[in-house]
Enzyme design. Structure first.
Site, PDB file in Angstrom:
ATOM      1  N   ASP A 186     -30.680 -14.858 -10.220  1.00  0.00           N
ATOM      2  CA  ASP A 186     -31.817 -15.656  -9.345  1.00  0.00           C
ATOM      3  C   ASP A 186     -32.898 -14.487  -9.220  1.00  0.00           C
ATOM      4  O   ASP A 186     -33.041 -13.381  -9.624  1.00  0.00           O
ATOM      5  CB  ASP A 186     -31.038 -15.697  -8.034  1.00  0.00           C
ATOM      6  CG  ASP A 186     -31.626 -17.340  -7.371  1.00  0.00           C
ATOM      7  OD1 ASP A 186     -32.769 -17.690  -7.620  1.00  0.00           O
ATOM      8  OD2 ASP A 186     -30.865 -17.917  -6.798  1.00  0.00           O
ATOM      9  N   ASP A 241     -35.605 -25.560  -6.874  1.00  0.00           N
ATOM     10  CA  ASP A 241     -34.258 -26.167  -6.614  1.00  0.00           C
ATOM     11  C   ASP A 241     -34.362 -27.627  -6.617  1.00  0.00           C
ATOM     12  O   ASP A 241     -35.482 -28.183  -5.781  1.00  0.00           O
ATOM     13  CB  ASP A 241     -33.688 -25.720  -5.193  1.00  0.00           C
ATOM     14  CG  ASP A 241     -33.280 -24.373  -5.307  1.00  0.00           C
ATOM     15  OD1 ASP A 241     -32.483 -23.873  -4.556  1.00  0.00           O
ATOM     16  OD2 ASP A 241     -33.118 -23.606  -6.441  1.00  0.00           O
TER      17      ASP A 241
END
Length: 424
Positions: A186, A241
């Protein structure tokens, strides 16, 4: 109560800050990361690339889009080793493992809040008391592979785990020693260093870890990652996302579509994980979701609770004919090729054996509509005759088609076909 976690999608402030330093970051592709050039994996020849638009990390992984399961969409930080073991069992029991879903991936919140005194990342002793090595052994015993998560920053996105920034070599070797097969990396709590540098460091660390580890770059589409992601990883997020809504799902796939030409065996555009089965969309909408991800050669990473999966959800996720489109050995990402007004679309992509995948999509909310896929739009030569296979109905349409294929598609629905040339 759901755990409070940091939103992983880049904020407007972050985007503005990114724009301010974008020129310097792009320059870092050749300058700030110059010292890494010698240790970069060699280019991998790509058949038919016509000059090789990009090079690929040479780890031999990701020859087709990855398939598996990830904990985040459903469980977020409510993850523990019992859930992971039950999920591995469910992948086998439901037949999804045989369908191709191999990776069982831990997302954020698996580790203890701090590193140990020797500086190593360790599992949270309350939620993963047996440790990651034992969990990997269990997953491997089922014929599956274990994935893990970290961030190219000082902390992970939940702020419940240390990130790997400055610890890339140590963490990569630790993951390899545990038997980890996949790393989702991430982009939270970063230090201002360009993504190309930070993600490149972990790529090299994984290469030197002594174990082949699939590298999934999760940097949300910053710095036009498809243009450089293949130098470092096997897939790269092209979007923020996903959320479990019709509009959110379509927004992600639309953003992903802009980079179709960069997807190839060994490296894939990633519009984020599947929401199929999480309850935010209707059945037909989940069919569209899965169909779009399949034709776009997106990773098929399940995000629901497989221990409570419905028959309808299982039917979508296990459709062998749709999965075959996604896993076709040519690895050509299908894309949007025609629009009729605001709501009606044709998507198409090349498959092996001279076949075409064609998706007719009705984004409208009110009525069914007739949608035509004309041969010039989907890349079929004029005069070619095809058979059309409806891969959701598992039926070959009667007759043969020359010049175009037309079907009536309901609102928030699609039709997905494989077109196979036949002698005239």
């Amino acid at each position: 109560m759901a755990p409070k976690v940091q939103n992983r999608c880049p904020s407007p402030t972050a985007v503005l800050l990114l724009g301010a330093c974008l020129a310097a970051a792009v320059a870092a592709l050749g300058a700030a990361d110059h010292d890494a050039t010698a240790s970069r994996p060699p280019p991998v020849p790509l058949p038919g690339d016509g000059g090789a638009r990009r090079v690929l990390v040479a780890n031999g992984l990701g020859l087709t889009p990855q398939m598996g399961w990830n904990s985040w969409n459903h469980f977020q930080c409510g993850i523990n080793e019992a859930v992971v073991r039950r999920t591995a069992d469910a992948l086998v029991a439901t037949g999804l493992a045989k369908a191709g879903y191999k990776y069982v991936n831990l997302d954020d919140c698996w580790a203890d809040y701090q590193r140990n005194k020797e500086g190593y990342m360790v599992a949270n002793p309350k939620t993963f008391p047996s440790g990651i090595k034992a969990l990997a052994d269990y997953v491997h015993s089922k014929g599956l592979k274990l994935g893990i998560y970290s961030s190219a920053g000082t902390r992970t996105c939940s702020n419940r785990m240390p990130g790997s920034l400055g610890h890339e070599d140590k963490d990569a070797k630790t993951f390899a020693s545990w038997g980890v097969d996949y790393l989702k990396y991430d982009n939270c709590y970063r230090d201002g260093t360009p993504e190309t540098v930070r993600f490149g460091r972990m790529s090299r660390a994984l290469k030197n870890s002594g174990r082949p580890i699939f590298f999934s770059l999760c940097e949300w589409g910053y710095m036009e990652v498809p243009k450089w992601g293949g130098m470092y990883g096997n897939s790269w997020r092209t979007t923020g996302d996903i959320n479990d809504t019709w509009s959110g799902m379509l927004d992600n796939i639309d953003r992903n579509d802009a980079y179709a030409r960069y997807a190839k065996p060994g490296g894939w555009n990633d519009p984020d994980m599947l929401e199929v089965g999480n309850g935010g969309m209707a059945y037909d909408e989940y069919v569209v979701h899965f169909s779009l991800w399949a034709i776009a050669k997106a990773p098929l990473v399940i995000g629901c609770d497989l221990t409570r999966v419905s028959k309808e959800t299982l039917g979508i996720l296990s459709n062998a004919e749709v999965i075959a489109i996604n896993q076709d050995r040519m690895g050509v990402q299908g894309k949007k090729v025609k629009k009729y007004g605001n709501d009606l679309e044709v998507w198409a992509g090349q498959l092996s054996r001279h076949r075409k995948a064609v998706l007719l999509l009705n984004r409208g909310t009110t009525s069914s509509a007739s949608i035509t896929a004309a041969w010039p739009d989907v890349g079929i030569r004029r005069g070619v005759t095809v058979e059309a296979r409806d891969v959701w109905k598992h039926e070959t349409l009667p007759g043969r088609f020359t010049g175009s294929l037309t079907a009536v598609v309901g609102p928030h629905s699609c039709k997905l076909f494989v077109l196979t040339p036949v002698p005239r």
